[in-house]
Structures are given as C-alpha cells and as structure tokens.
Write a protein that holds these residues in place. Structure first.
Motif, PDB file in Angstrom:
ATOM      1  N   ALA A  60      -1.356  28.168  -2.111  1.00 30.23           N
ATOM      2  CA  ALA A  60      -0.673  29.290  -1.466  1.00 30.23           C
ATOM      3  C   ALA A  60      -0.714  30.525  -2.358  1.00 30.23           C
ATOM      4  O   ALA A  60      -0.747  31.656  -1.871  1.00 30.23           O
ATOM      5  N   ARG A  61      -0.759  30.311  -3.670  1.00 35.72           N
ATOM      6  CA  ARG A  61      -0.748  31.421  -4.618  1.00 35.72           C
ATOM      7  C   ARG A  61      -2.162  31.895  -4.970  1.00 35.72           C
ATOM      8  O   ARG A  61      -2.334  32.950  -5.578  1.00 35.72           O
ATOM      9  N   LEU A 102      -5.359  30.676  -0.530  1.00 37.00           N
ATOM     10  CA  LEU A 102      -4.951  30.777   0.868  1.00 37.00           C
ATOM     11  C   LEU A 102      -5.162  32.177   1.432  1.00 37.00           C
ATOM     12  O   LEU A 102      -5.677  32.340   2.549  1.00 37.00           O
ATOM     13  N   TYR A 156       5.300  20.487  -1.131  1.00 37.33           N
ATOM     14  CA  TYR A 156       4.748  19.600  -2.152  1.00 37.33           C
ATOM     15  C   TYR A 156       4.149  18.360  -1.487  1.00 37.33           C
ATOM     16  O   TYR A 156       4.366  18.095  -0.303  1.00 37.33           O
ATOM     17  N   LEU A 208       4.200  17.021   2.521  1.00 39.45           N
ATOM     18  CA  LEU A 208       3.007  17.248   3.328  1.00 39.45           C
ATOM     19  C   LEU A 208       2.403  15.931   3.812  1.00 39.45           C
ATOM     20  O   LEU A 208       1.970  15.829   4.967  1.00 39.45           O
ATOM     21  N   ILE A 256      -0.279  23.228   2.966  1.00 45.25           N
ATOM     22  CA  ILE A 256      -0.824  23.800   1.742  1.00 45.25           C
ATOM     23  C   ILE A 256       0.185  23.641   0.609  1.00 45.25           C
ATOM     24  O   ILE A 256       1.372  23.925   0.787  1.00 45.25           O
ATOM     25  N   MET A 257      -0.285  23.216  -0.561  1.00 46.62           N
ATOM     26  CA  MET A 257       0.565  23.168  -1.749  1.00 46.62           C
ATOM     27  C   MET A 257       0.748  24.570  -2.324  1.00 46.62           C
ATOM     28  O   MET A 257      -0.088  25.454  -2.092  1.00 46.62           O
ATOM     29  N   PRO A 258       1.807  24.781  -3.115  1.00 48.17           N
ATOM     30  CA  PRO A 258       1.966  26.084  -3.777  1.00 48.17           C
ATOM     31  C   PRO A 258       0.755  26.469  -4.621  1.00 48.17           C
ATOM     32  O   PRO A 258       0.458  27.651  -4.779  1.00 48.17           O
ATOM     33  N   ILE A 317       0.551  27.750   8.953  1.00 48.07           N
ATOM     34  CA  ILE A 317       0.517  27.202   7.601  1.00 48.07           C
ATOM     35  C   ILE A 317       1.912  26.744   7.193  1.00 48.07           C
ATOM     36  O   ILE A 317       2.888  27.472   7.350  1.00 48.07           O
ATOM     37  N   SER A 318       1.989  25.531   6.654  1.00 49.56           N
ATOM     38  CA  SER A 318       3.239  25.010   6.095  1.00 49.56           C
ATOM     39  C   SER A 318       3.036  24.771   4.602  1.00 49.56           C
ATOM     40  O   SER A 318       2.122  24.035   4.218  1.00 49.56           O
ATOM     41  N   GLU A 319       3.837  25.410   3.785  1.00 47.42           N
ATOM     42  CA  GLU A 319       3.747  25.208   2.335  1.00 47.42           C
ATOM     43  C   GLU A 319       4.734  24.132   1.910  1.00 47.42           C
ATOM     44  O   GLU A 319       5.882  24.096   2.383  1.00 47.42           O
TER      45      GLU A 319
END
Length: 310
Positions: free
Chosen positions: A105-106, A109, A131, A135, A100-102, A127-129
């Motif tokens: 995530a903000r 998610l 860029y 990813l 997941i990109m930031p 979940i891995s956050e």
C-alpha cells in the motif's frame, strides 16, 4: 448422479472448508437449515454420506474427500466458462476485490492503480489493506478475490502461487542526517528497541527465529500492528524495526533513515498470491493481479540490486 445443483456443490465445498454447517451458512449468506437441507439432498443424490456429524461440527468421510477434489474443479471450470463468455462482450468490465498488505500500500499500489485505471477505466477496483492473518481469512471466506501475503500456513480452500522474494531490512533513524559507517549487522548489534508486527503476522515467525538463533544481544520488542505508527516511532528516534525492502524503497535516499540488509544469514520474505480454491479469476481480476505482481517483482529486483544481493 442426476440433477446436481451448482448451489449444492458450493454449499458442500463451504461446509468442507470450515467444518461446520452453521459457519458455512454465514459464509454463503444462507440459513443454517437451508444449507443443511441442501447437503442432505446432495448426499441422497450421491448415494453415500459425505460428512459425519458430531457436536463439534462435521468431518468429511473418505467419499467426502473424493467428492471435494472433484467439486472444486467443477466450480472453477464453471467460473472460467462464465469468464470466457464475459471477455467477448467488448470493453473489459467487472470488479476486482484485492487484499493488500501495508508493504505494498505504501509502495507499489499507487502506480499499479494509476496504470490499471488508464488501461481499463470500466473496471471497479476495491482495495482492502490489512495484515496477512486478516487478508487470508477474508480470502478463505471469499470476501476477496485474491490477496498478496507473506508465505505461511494457509487454511483449506485456498490455493497459492509464488510472486517473488524480498529482503528483510533493519531500519534505524539517523536524525542528524550525517553519513553513517556502512551497514548495521543485526547479528552483532548492541541491544535495540525493535518495533515488530504481532504474532499473527506471517513474517513474525521468521524474525523471531532470527533474533533467537543468530543475534548476540537481547533486543527489547514493542509489538505494534500499525505501519503508520511504526514509521512515526522510527522518525522520532530511539527505535528500530525489521521491514520488507519493498516497503522501504521511498527511504533509499533519505539521509535520516539507515537501512541495513540482514545478513549472515540473509533474512528474506516470500510473497504469495492467494485466492479461493473454487473460484477462477475473472478477466478483470487476472489483469489487475498480473499488473500488481509485475510491480512487486520490479520492486523486489530494485531492493536486491540496491543491496547487491542476487
């Protein structure tokens, strides 16, 4: 071609994707000698060389290209067969490894995880956050089942599908909270201190092209691959940034933030769901991916409605 092993197909595809037996061995958690032996045995069974070896690595032959296209289909079908069997054992179980990109995530998610865990309590979600560059590499290495990233160049061994299109917004601080006079038009804005992601971010190329080809002013750029620090600088004042609309939904009604769509021309970002070419999504992964993409599409629609862009 009798008695071809699934392991040989997986090793062959890994070597084809990365162009190196050593790198492929690391990817599949095997020894270099073991992968090399399996590739040679596979070539013996095929009856033709599939790679040309040189000091830099390996290059597929024309027969190697043909076998690769077949191999990825076979491996995907085998995964789908296993998924079909697992799906009929009662409760949905398994694990999901998503990138997941930031941006998400903000925003999307949290609601996605809450709804998914309520529907499917026996599925383990990891979940891995990160860029897009990180990813994409992890999906290619099959460390992640899938990721959602901005559209951009993708390496061999990854397939993609379009999720939705988001608006890029100019985000400025409005520390006194007073009403502002409409939108800021980035094309004609005076020089700004812009906080932008690094050049490895898939969005950066489109932003740079816009700044170079459309903007009348020369803006100062601070390169920063940290979304938390980007928002910290924005909240302190004197900095602006170009951010995806989905990331900014929580700021829509914040009087201390000024959000302006980038127009003339409109600057957008396309989101792609990417996954390993040879892997079929498990039932659990499909369920999570579908819910996540639904949430992303809803957020993109909210952004377009907010700024009256169809």
């Amino acid at each position: 071609m009798r008695n071809i092993k699934t392991q040989q197909l997986r090793y062959f595809v890994a070597v084809y994707n990365v162009g190196s037996i050593t790198a492929a061995a690391h990817q599949v958690n095997a020894t270099q000698s073991g992968v090399s032996m399996q590739i040679r045995e596979f070539e013996d069974r095929v009856g033709m060389p599939l790679f040309e070896r040189n000091s830099a690595g390996v290059v597929p032959t024309k027969m190697g290209d043909l076998v690769y296209r077949r191999a990825i289909r076979v491996l995907r079908e085998m995964d789908e067969l296993q998924n079909d069997v697992s799906a009929h054992r009662g409760h949905l179980v398994g694990s999901v490894r998503a990138g997941i990109m930031p941006t998400f995530a903000r925003s999307v998610l949290g609601p996605t995880l809450m709804e998914f865990s309520e529907k499917f309590p026996y599925v383990d979600v990891q979940i891995s956050e990160g860029y897009s560059e990180t990813l994409t590499r992890r999906v290619a290495d099959e460390e992640l089942d899938f990721a959602v990233v901005p559209a951009g160049p993708l390496p061999v061994g990854i397939r993609s599908s379009h999720v939705d299109t988001d608006l890029e917004l100019l985000v400025e601080s409005n520390l006194d909270g007073k009403a502002t006079d409409g939108f800021t038009h980035l094309a004609t804005a005076p020089p700004l201190n812009l906080v932008l992601p690094g050049t490895g971010n898939a969005r950066r190329k489109g932003i740079d092209q816009y700044l170079e080809n459309t903007c009348q002013s020369k803006h100062a750029i601070l390169q920063l691959d940290s979304m938390m620090t980007t928002f910290d600088l924005l909240e302190r004042g004197n900095y602006a940034s170009i951010l995806p609309g989905c990331l900014c939904i929580s700021k829509f009604d914040d009087p201390k933030a000024k959000l302006s769509p980038i127009r003339d021309p409109i600057l957008t970002v396309d989101y792609l769901l990417i996954e390993p070419e040879t892997r079929a999504k498990s039932t659990a992964t499909s369920a999570f991916g579908e819910l996540l993409c639904h949430m992303i599409r809803k957020s993109c629609a909210d952004v377009r409605e907010r700024f009256s862009v169809a």
